[in-house]
Scaffold this active site. Structure first.
Site, PDB file in Angstrom:
ATOM      1  N   GLU A  28      -9.749   5.159   3.840  1.00 44.02           N
ATOM      2  CA  GLU A  28     -10.155   4.390   5.012  1.00 44.02           C
ATOM      3  C   GLU A  28     -10.035   5.254   6.252  1.00 44.02           C
ATOM      4  O   GLU A  28      -9.135   6.096   6.348  1.00 44.02           O
ATOM      5  CB  GLU A  28      -9.265   3.158   5.205  1.00 44.02           C
ATOM      6  CG  GLU A  28      -9.713   1.945   4.460  1.00 44.02           C
ATOM      7  CD  GLU A  28      -8.947   0.702   4.887  1.00 44.02           C
ATOM      8  OE1 GLU A  28      -9.508  -0.386   4.773  1.00 44.02           O
ATOM      9  OE2 GLU A  28      -7.785   0.833   5.310  1.00 44.02           O
TER      10      GLU A  28
ATOM     11  N   GLU B 223       0.821  -1.202   0.000  1.00 42.51           N
ATOM     12  CA  GLU B 223       0.000   0.000   0.000  1.00 42.51           C
ATOM     13  C   GLU B 223       0.860   1.260   0.000  1.00 42.51           C
ATOM     14  O   GLU B 223       1.982   1.258   0.510  1.00 42.51           O
ATOM     15  CB  GLU B 223      -0.895   0.019   1.251  1.00 42.51           C
ATOM     16  CG  GLU B 223      -1.669  -1.270   1.472  1.00 42.51           C
ATOM     17  CD  GLU B 223      -2.353  -1.336   2.833  1.00 42.51           C
ATOM     18  OE1 GLU B 223      -2.460  -0.287   3.519  1.00 42.51           O
ATOM     19  OE2 GLU B 223      -2.781  -2.436   3.230  1.00 42.51           O
TER      20      GLU B 223
END
Length: 414
Positions: free
Chosen positions: A325, A213
Site C-alpha cells: 500500500e 497487520e
C-alpha cells in the site's frame, strides 16, 4: 501626532501577537513533553544504535500496552502455546542495526525511543503513529475496492488516500496467515506519505473493519528517515480512532527482548542483485483470542490481545491480504500523482530481481494446517501506477505474487 498614535497602536498589536505566539509555543512544548513522558517508559538500560536511533530496555510489565483501559488486568502470555510448522525453509535471517550495539536483559523488551522531533512531524499529537482514516462517508462514484474471487463479489470498502496492489482470499475461519515478503527500500516522495509491504487479517463491516497487520514500512513522518523498518499495526474501526504503528499507542504486547519494532530491517534487495526476504506470520490462539506475530524462522515478537477486538476475538478473520500500500493524498485522480514507490518501485511485470514479491502464501484455518488458499484474487487500485500479478511458470508450480510500481510515470500515471 497621528503618526505617533499609529506607531503606538502597531507596537501594541505586535506585542500582543508576540505574547500570543509565545504562549502558544509554551503550550505546545508542554503538550509534547507530556506526550513524550507517556510514550517513553523508563528503561533499565539504554542502547544507542549506529543509525542514530535509541533503544530503551523496558520492564516487560511496564510496556505501553498496559495503559490501554481494556488491558489493565491483562495477564501476559509469554509465548504462544501453539507452534506453526513452516512447510519450507526459505525464510532468511532478519537483522536490525541496533543489535550490533548491545542487547536487552531478560525480563525487558526493546522499545524505540520517541523524540521531540518525531512528535513535531505529526499533524497532531493525537494522530502520531496512526494511518490516515478510511472515511465512513463517500459518494457513489468513489472506489469501493470491488474484487471478484471465484465469482464471489468482495467489497473492500472505500479506498481513500491509499493505493493498493494486493493478493487476497475470503472465507469465514482464517486463524492465521503468512508469507515470505521480499525486502526493499522504495522511494517516498513526501514526508507525509508512506509505503508498506505486509499481511492483513480482517473481519467486520467494510467501513468499520478490524485488522491486524505486520510487514515492513518506509515512513519518514513516524520514523524520521527513508529506511525500511519492521512494523505491526492494528485497528478496530478502520483506522478512524483506534490503533497505531508498533508501540506508539497502548495495544500490542511485545514479548521478544531481541527484536525491536520500528527499527531498521535488513539486508535489503537490489535490482538484479541479491534478493532478501523473511517470513511474516500472524496467527490466532483460539483459547486466548490473542493474535501472535512471528517473523523469520518462527520467532515470536508479541501479540495483539483479544481484548482489543470484537469480530476478530469472537470469530476469525474473514479476509486475508498480502501485498503493498501507498498512503498519500496524491492518489486517485489527483494530479500530479505521488512518485512514492511501492514494493521495489518497479511494476509486477518485472518479476524476480526487479519486482517485490510474496512467496509461500499461506493461510491457516481450524484444521490448523498451513495451506495455499483455495481461491485467491488480485486487486490494484491504479494498475498504471502500481500493479499486481500472481504468476506461475506452469500449472505444476505454486504462484508467486508480484506487486508494486513507481507511482507517477507520465503519460500512464501522470
Amino acid at each position: 501626532m497621528f503618526s505617533l498614535a499609529l506607531g503606538l497602536f502597531v507596537f501594541c498589536v505586535s506585542a500582543a501577537e508576540h505574547h500570543h505566539v509565545k504562549a502558544k509555543t509554551k503550550r505546545i512544548s508542554l503538550e509534547v513533553h507530556k506526550k513524550l513522558k507517556l510514550l517513553n517508559k523508563r528503561g533499565v538500560k539504554t542502547i544507542k544504535s549506529e543509525d542514530g536511533d535509541i533503544i530503551d530496555c523496558v520492564d516487560i510489565y511496564k510496556q505501553p500496552a498496559f495503559d490501554h483501559p481494556a488491558l489493565r488486568n491483562h495477564k501476559i502470555q509469554m509465548r504462544p502455546s501453539n507452534h506453526v510448522q513452516n512447510d519450507h525453509n526459505s525464510s532468511q535471517l532478519v537483522s536490525q542495526i541496533w543489535q550490533r550495539s548491545g542487547s536487552c536483559p531478560d525480563g525487558t523488551i526493546p522499545i524505540r525511543r520517541i523524540r521531540k522531533q518525531d512528535l513535531l512531524r505529526a499533524t497532531s499529537l493525537e494522530n502520531f503513529g496512526k494511518k490516515m482514516p478510511v472515511h465512513s462517508s463517500y459518494s457513489p462514484t468513489d472506489d469501493k475496492g470491488t474484487v471478484y474471487i471465484n465469482s464471489t463479489r468482495v467489497e473492500l470498502g472505500p479506498q481513500v488516500n491509499r493505493s493498493a496492489a494486493i493478493l487476497l482470499t475470503t472465507g469465514y475461519n482464517y486463524i492465521g496467515a503468512q508469507g515470505d515478503i521480499n525486502i526493499w527500500t522504495p522511494r517516498v516522495e513526501s514526508p507525509d506519505e508512506f509505503t508498506t509491504a505486509q499481511i492483513w487479517l480482517k473481519n467486520g463491516p467494510g467501513e468499520a473493519f478490524e485488522s491486524v497487520e505486520s510487514g515492513w514500512v518506509v515512513n519518514p513522518k513516524v520514523y524520521g528517515n527513508g529506511a525500511t523498518r519492521l512494523f505491526v499495526y492494528w485497528t478496530k474501526d478502520s483506522y478512524k480512532s483506534s490503533g497505531c504503528f508498533d508501540l506508539t499507542c497502548p495495544g500490542f504486547v511485545q514479548t521478544n527482548k531481541d527484536i525491536a519494532l520500528g527499527m531498521v530491517l535488513g539486508p535489503v534487495s537490489s535490482k538484479m542483485g541479491p534478493q532478501y526476504q523473511t517470513t511474516f506470520s500472524i496467527t490466532k490462539e483460539p483459547s486466548t483470542g490473542n493474535w501472535w506475530v512471528r517473523i523469520g524462522q518462527n520467532v515470536p515478537v508479541g501479540y495483539f490481545p483479544g481484548e482489543l477486538f470484537y469480530y476478530l476475538t469472537r470469530g476469525a478473520a474473514t479476509l486475508v491480504e498480502w501485498g503493498g500500500e501507498v498512503f498519500s493524498s496524491k492518489v486517485k485522480q489527483n494530479h500530479p500523482h505521488t512518485a512514492t514507490g511501492m514494493g521495489s518501485g518497479d511494476f509486477a511485470s518485472g518479476k524476480l530481481g526487479n519486482a517485490c514479491y510474496v512467496k509461500q502464501v499461506r493461510i491457516i484455518d481450524y484444521s490448523k494446517q498451513l495451506k495455499y488458499p483455495e481461491w485467491v484474487g488480485t486487486y490494484s487500485d491504479e494498475e498504471y501506477c502500481y500493479s499486481a500479478l500472481n504468476y506461475a511458470l506452469s500449472l505444476a508450480q505454486e504462484p508467486v505474487f508480484y506487486f508494486g510500481g513507481p507511482g507517477r510515470n507520465p503519460p500512464y500515471c501522470p
